[in-house]
Design a protein around this motif. Structure first.
Motif, PDB file in Angstrom:
ATOM      1  N   ALA A  20       6.515  39.126  66.929  1.00 37.38           N
ATOM      2  CA  ALA A  20       6.864  38.663  67.043  1.00 37.38           C
ATOM      3  C   ALA A  20       6.372  37.691  67.908  1.00 37.38           C
ATOM      4  N   THR A  21       5.183  36.640  66.891  1.00 37.85           N
ATOM      5  CA  THR A  21       4.992  35.740  66.292  1.00 37.85           C
ATOM      6  C   THR A  21       6.025  35.041  66.065  1.00 37.85           C
ATOM      7  N   LEU A  22       7.016  35.378  64.938  1.00 35.88           N
ATOM      8  CA  LEU A  22       7.996  34.836  64.587  1.00 35.88           C
ATOM      9  C   LEU A  22       8.930  34.754  65.322  1.00 35.88           C
ATOM     10  N   LEU A  23       9.421  35.640  66.103  1.00 35.58           N
ATOM     11  CA  LEU A  23       9.764  35.499  67.581  1.00 35.58           C
ATOM     12  C   LEU A  23       9.856  34.464  68.205  1.00 35.58           C
ATOM     13  N   ASN A  24       8.518  34.280  68.892  1.00 31.38           N
ATOM     14  CA  ASN A  24       8.198  32.798  69.680  1.00 31.38           C
ATOM     15  C   ASN A  24       8.488  32.098  69.096  1.00 31.38           C
ATOM     16  N   GLY A  25       7.967  31.830  67.482  1.00 31.32           N
ATOM     17  CA  GLY A  25       8.541  30.404  66.629  1.00 31.32           C
ATOM     18  C   GLY A  25       8.885  30.069  66.516  1.00 31.32           C
ATOM     19  N   SER A  26      10.167  31.066  66.776  1.00 31.03           N
ATOM     20  CA  SER A  26      11.774  30.744  66.398  1.00 31.03           C
ATOM     21  C   SER A  26      12.164  30.435  67.885  1.00 31.03           C
ATOM     22  N   TYR A  27      11.688  30.655  69.513  1.00 28.32           N
ATOM     23  CA  TYR A  27      12.257  30.044  69.958  1.00 28.32           C
ATOM     24  C   TYR A  27      12.138  28.537  70.501  1.00 28.32           C
ATOM     25  N   VAL A  28      10.235  28.357  70.032  1.00 26.33           N
ATOM     26  CA  VAL A  28       9.711  26.911  69.939  1.00 26.33           C
ATOM     27  C   VAL A  28      11.070  25.763  69.030  1.00 26.33           C
ATOM     28  N   LEU A  29      11.355  26.880  67.906  1.00 21.13           N
ATOM     29  CA  LEU A  29      12.473  25.658  66.840  1.00 21.13           C
ATOM     30  C   LEU A  29      13.595  25.173  67.685  1.00 21.13           C
ATOM     31  N   LEU A  30      14.400  26.472  67.819  1.00 16.12           N
ATOM     32  CA  LEU A  30      15.629  26.434  68.731  1.00 16.12           C
ATOM     33  C   LEU A  30      16.072  26.306  69.865  1.00 16.12           C
ATOM     34  N   ASN A  31      15.052  25.618  70.890  1.00 15.16           N
ATOM     35  CA  ASN A  31      15.184  25.338  72.109  1.00 15.16           C
ATOM     36  C   ASN A  31      14.045  23.896  72.344  1.00 15.16           C
ATOM     37  N   SER A  88      17.106  34.919  84.095  1.00 15.57           N
ATOM     38  CA  SER A  88      18.614  33.677  84.022  1.00 15.57           C
ATOM     39  C   SER A  88      17.555  32.573  82.736  1.00 15.57           C
ATOM     40  N   TRP A  89      16.761  32.211  83.031  1.00  9.93           N
ATOM     41  CA  TRP A  89      15.601  31.286  81.977  1.00  9.93           C
ATOM     42  C   TRP A  89      15.335  31.499  80.272  1.00  9.93           C
ATOM     43  N   TYR A  90      15.591  33.224  80.868  1.00  8.19           N
ATOM     44  CA  TYR A  90      15.250  33.648  79.358  1.00  8.19           C
ATOM     45  C   TYR A  90      16.448  33.521  78.328  1.00  8.19           C
ATOM     46  N   GLN A  91      17.623  34.173  79.045  1.00  3.81           N
ATOM     47  CA  GLN A  91      19.225  34.289  78.609  1.00  3.81           C
ATOM     48  C   GLN A  91      19.692  32.788  78.132  1.00  3.81           C
ATOM     49  N   ALA A  92      19.589  32.026  79.132  1.00  5.14           N
ATOM     50  CA  ALA A  92      19.552  30.557  78.275  1.00  5.14           C
ATOM     51  C   ALA A  92      19.390  30.188  77.190  1.00  5.14           C
ATOM     52  N   LEU A  93      18.221  30.576  77.005  1.00  5.26           N
ATOM     53  CA  LEU A  93      17.960  30.411  75.167  1.00  5.26           C
ATOM     54  C   LEU A  93      18.480  30.792  74.395  1.00  5.26           C
ATOM     55  N   ASN A  94      18.268  29.832  73.238  1.00  2.00           N
ATOM     56  CA  ASN A  94      18.800  29.813  72.401  1.00  2.00           C
ATOM     57  C   ASN A  94      18.360  30.910  71.135  1.00  2.00           C
ATOM     58  N   GLN A  95      18.672  32.248  71.123  1.00  3.84           N
ATOM     59  CA  GLN A  95      17.659  33.183  70.674  1.00  3.84           C
ATOM     60  C   GLN A  95      17.652  33.162  68.657  1.00  3.84           C
ATOM     61  N   PRO A  96      16.998  33.702  68.201  1.00  4.59           N
ATOM     62  CA  PRO A  96      17.582  33.769  67.029  1.00  4.59           C
ATOM     63  C   PRO A  96      17.974  34.199  66.652  1.00  4.59           C
ATOM     64  N   PRO A  97      18.771  34.361  65.511  1.00  3.68           N
ATOM     65  CA  PRO A  97      19.608  35.672  64.825  1.00  3.68           C
ATOM     66  C   PRO A  97      19.103  36.817  64.288  1.00  3.68           C
ATOM     67  N   PHE A  98      17.935  37.341  64.225  1.00  3.53           N
ATOM     68  CA  PHE A  98      16.972  38.057  64.132  1.00  3.53           C
ATOM     69  C   PHE A  98      16.579  38.638  65.192  1.00  3.53           C
ATOM     70  N   GLN A  99      16.350  38.320  66.622  1.00  6.27           N
ATOM     71  CA  GLN A  99      15.598  38.431  67.834  1.00  6.27           C
ATOM     72  C   GLN A  99      16.556  40.711  67.707  1.00  6.27           C
TER      73      GLN A  99
END
Length: 170
Positions: free
Chosen positions: A159-170, A46-57
């Motif tokens: 994956a680094t770009l994804l992780n960085g996007s999670y940091v920026l979006l959350n 539920s934690w992961y699903q609640a994160l704002n996800q980048p559009p390229f996930q």
């Protein structure tokens, strides 16, 4: 070692000791994979699903397709480089391989188990550096081994770009 001195490993193990070395690389790589799989389950978290996800996930099933292929390529590349390296250089190569495996598993623990997207970003950046370090070391002994890590470095870069996007979006 000059490029003219680079040797290539055989395509498959030729003797019992070589099969044992390949098995060790497969088991060590599988251990990192299993450790990571115990630390994460993004479909039910539920934690992961609640994160704002980048559009390229990518869809979650893509990870289940990509990672087994990458892990097999990694283990085979590790064996090839190990086989081609002179005895005096094997321990350094194995240490570099182990370091990237540990960081591989540590990222999943940091990101999912500890639910730290910033911690995950720090670990994945270190992972990316450790992969490149292993590739540069392996290239001295077997160029194909180094190139077999190219899909891995590409995926971890993504994956680094994804992780960085999670940091920026959350």
């Amino acid at each position: 070692m000059t490029p003219a001195q680079v040797t290539a490993a055989p395509l498959v193990p030729g003797h019992a000791k070589s099969w044992v070395v390949l098995a060790i690389y497969l088991l060590a790589t599988a251990a990192a994979s299993i450790t990571g799989s115990f630390a994460s389950n993004p479909d039910t978290s539920s934690w992961y699903q609640a994160l704002n996800q980048p559009p390229f996930q990518p869809p979650s099933w893509a990870f289940g397709v990509v990672w087994p292929i990458l892990y097999l390529l990694m283990a085979y590349a590790g064996w090839r480089a190990d086989t081609a390296a002179p005895q005096a250089n094997k321990s350094g190569l194995r240490l570099r391989y182990s370091a990237q495996l540990l960081l591989n598993a540590a990222w999943t623990i940091a990101f999912f188990a500890l639910q730290s997207i910033i911690g995950g970003l720090i670990v994945i950046l270190a992972l990316l550096v450790s992969i490149i370090i292993w590739m540069l070391a392996a290239r001295q002994y077997d160029r194909l081994a180094a190139w077999l890590f190219a899909p891995y470095v590409a995926w971890v870069t993504f994956a680094t770009l994804l992780n960085g996007s999670y940091v920026l979006l959350n």
